[in-house]
Write a protein that holds these residues in place. Structure first.
Motif, PDB file in Angstrom:
ATOM      1  N   HIS A 160     -33.728  25.581 -29.191  1.00 36.96           N
ATOM      2  CA  HIS A 160     -33.740  25.252 -30.588  1.00 36.96           C
ATOM      3  C   HIS A 160     -33.398  23.805 -30.749  1.00 36.96           C
ATOM      4  CE1 HIS A 160     -29.821  27.026 -30.875  1.00 36.96           C
ATOM      5  NE2 HIS A 160     -29.482  25.857 -31.637  1.00 36.96           N
ATOM      6  N   SER A 161     -32.799  23.205 -29.897  1.00 38.60           N
ATOM      7  CA  SER A 161     -32.129  21.931 -30.297  1.00 38.60           C
ATOM      8  C   SER A 161     -33.225  20.896 -30.043  1.00 38.60           C
ATOM      9  CB  SER A 161     -31.089  21.357 -29.289  1.00 38.60           C
ATOM     10  OG  SER A 161     -31.368  21.483 -27.850  1.00 38.60           O
ATOM     11  N   PHE A 162     -34.426  21.099 -29.530  1.00 35.53           N
ATOM     12  CA  PHE A 162     -35.586  20.516 -29.118  1.00 35.53           C
ATOM     13  C   PHE A 162     -36.659  20.371 -30.248  1.00 35.53           C
ATOM     14  CE2 PHE A 162     -33.803  20.740 -25.079  1.00 35.53           C
ATOM     15  CZ  PHE A 162     -33.935  19.794 -24.435  1.00 35.53           C
ATOM     16  N   VAL A 163     -36.453  21.289 -31.481  1.00 35.15           N
ATOM     17  CA  VAL A 163     -37.323  21.367 -32.533  1.00 35.15           C
ATOM     18  C   VAL A 163     -36.932  20.452 -33.629  1.00 35.15           C
ATOM     19  CG1 VAL A 163     -38.153  23.191 -33.818  1.00 35.15           C
ATOM     20  CG2 VAL A 163     -37.425  24.062 -31.916  1.00 35.15           C
ATOM     21  N   PRO A 164     -37.686  19.441 -34.034  1.00 41.04           N
ATOM     22  CA  PRO A 164     -37.397  18.440 -35.129  1.00 41.04           C
ATOM     23  C   PRO A 164     -37.668  19.145 -36.490  1.00 41.04           C
ATOM     24  CG  PRO A 164     -39.698  18.273 -34.385  1.00 41.04           C
ATOM     25  CD  PRO A 164     -39.263  19.243 -33.266  1.00 41.04           C
TER      26      PRO A 164
END
Length: 354
Positions: A160-164
């Motif tokens: 989820h850290s890659f979802v803007p």
């Protein structure tokens, strides 16, 4: 593409071709190859940043595969390495492995006394929980403090850290269950453990350095679950929510049950993400830009007061959390242990969705 990039890309493809791996289940061979690839990248002074060229990212390649590498100096004699891995066909099916460690003058990591692997808290990743940089402050990130003490610090950034924050269609998160997250964590922990074994062998040592697993807040639960599946030399749980007493903590348990039921209802209606952090980040931004302005979120409070209230009164806001740890405080004295400037930075680094 320069020669170095071609060589690294070739190593990466050679490492994963023939590895029987799926998006979440990987073979021992893939774990070993990933560790070898990380070691090869670390030994190179140049480039300090590398991305696998798009023409190499073919759908026929099996996952996981290292697609990016960054190296940055974060303190005197301390370097942060970040390895981005593609673990599935989806746009955001990615995780990152981080390492913060002392290095020699030539940039090569030194032999540490002990190794550690950290799992971050809710809506956070390794950078936010363990490597936040607060300008004009005496705050030093935990990862840097540990590295200065001779600890080899590893950690991860989850999917989820890659979802803007700008992403509107989040239906792809349907399959991102806790089991999937545990498998991602299991894989990276196994990579670190094998890396340590290779390093010990190269040094002519019989045993690798001790490896400790740690977690912060929500990450403590996943760290404890991972501990049941790995051989390790220690377990550190920081700001762990619990244990709860049925009588003393009846109100907290009630909030937790309500929150759980809400999540279940949202899943049934096709909502597979938690966007609470989007609102929290907006509150932090208002508190920074207009601290004395009237909060549009909590009536009767200023923006700064509203942000403080959100930090220390999560239970009253209907969110399951306890407020006896890092964010402990009250409305009169403020935060007991942390500074607002630190929390502003961490809030901005928080991941909008989970």
């Amino acid at each position: 593409m320069n020669v170095v990039s071609k060589i690294i890309a070739a190593i990466a493809i050679a490492a994963i071709m023939g590895s029987a791996a799926t998006a979440t289940t990987v073979s021992a061979n893939c774990i070993e190859n990933s560790a070898m690839m990380i070691m090869a990248l670390e030994q190179k002074k140049d480039p300090v940043q590398w991305r696998m060229p798009n023409n190499f990212r073919q759908s026929s390649l099996r996952y996981p595969i290292i697609i990016g590498f960054d190296r940055e100096k974060v303190a005197s004699g301390i370097v942060h390495y970040e390895f981005t891995l593609k673990i599935g066909a989806g746009e955001y099916d990615k995780i990152a492995l981080h390492r913060v460690v002392k290095t020699k003058r030539n940039g090569v990591p030194v032999r540490a006394k002990v190794s550690s692997f950290w799992i971050a808290g809710r809506s956070m990743d390794f950078r936010g929980n363990f490597l936040a940089v607060v300008p004009d402050s005496d705050y030093t990130a935990p990862a840097i403090l540990m590295a200065k003490k001779g600890i080899d610090v590893w950690g991860m950034s989850p999917r989820h850290s890659f979802v803007p924050e700008s992403e509107e269609n989040l239906a792809f998160m349907k399959g991102w269950s806790e089991d999937i997250y545990l498998e991602d964590e299991n894989f990276l922990f196994a990579v670190v453990r094998y890396y340590n074994e290779i390093a010990a062998f190269k040094r002519g040592e019989d045993n690798p350095i001790p490896l400790i697993l740690g977690g912060y807040s929500q990450g403590t639960r996943r760290a404890a679950l991972n501990a049941t599946q790995h051989q390790m030399d220690g377990l550190i749980l920081i700001d762990m929510p619990g244990p709860l007493d049925p009588e003393r903590d009846a109100d907290i348990i009630a909030v937790a049950n309500t929150a759980f039921n809400t999540v279940e209802e949202e899943r049934k209606s096709g909502i597979y993400h938690d966007a609470d952090m989007v609102g929290f980040k907006k509150m932090a931004r208002l508190a920074i830009a207009y601290p004395e302005g009237i909060s549009p979120v909590i009536l009767g409070l200023t923006n700064k007061q509203a942000f403080l209230y959100a930090l220390i009164h999560t239970k009253e806001l209907g969110k399951f959390a306890y407020h006896q740890g890092f964010c402990a405080g009250d409305m009169e004295q403020g935060l007991y242990f942390a500074k607002m400037s630190t929390l502003f930075v961490i809030a901005e680094m928080a991941n909008p969705y989970q």
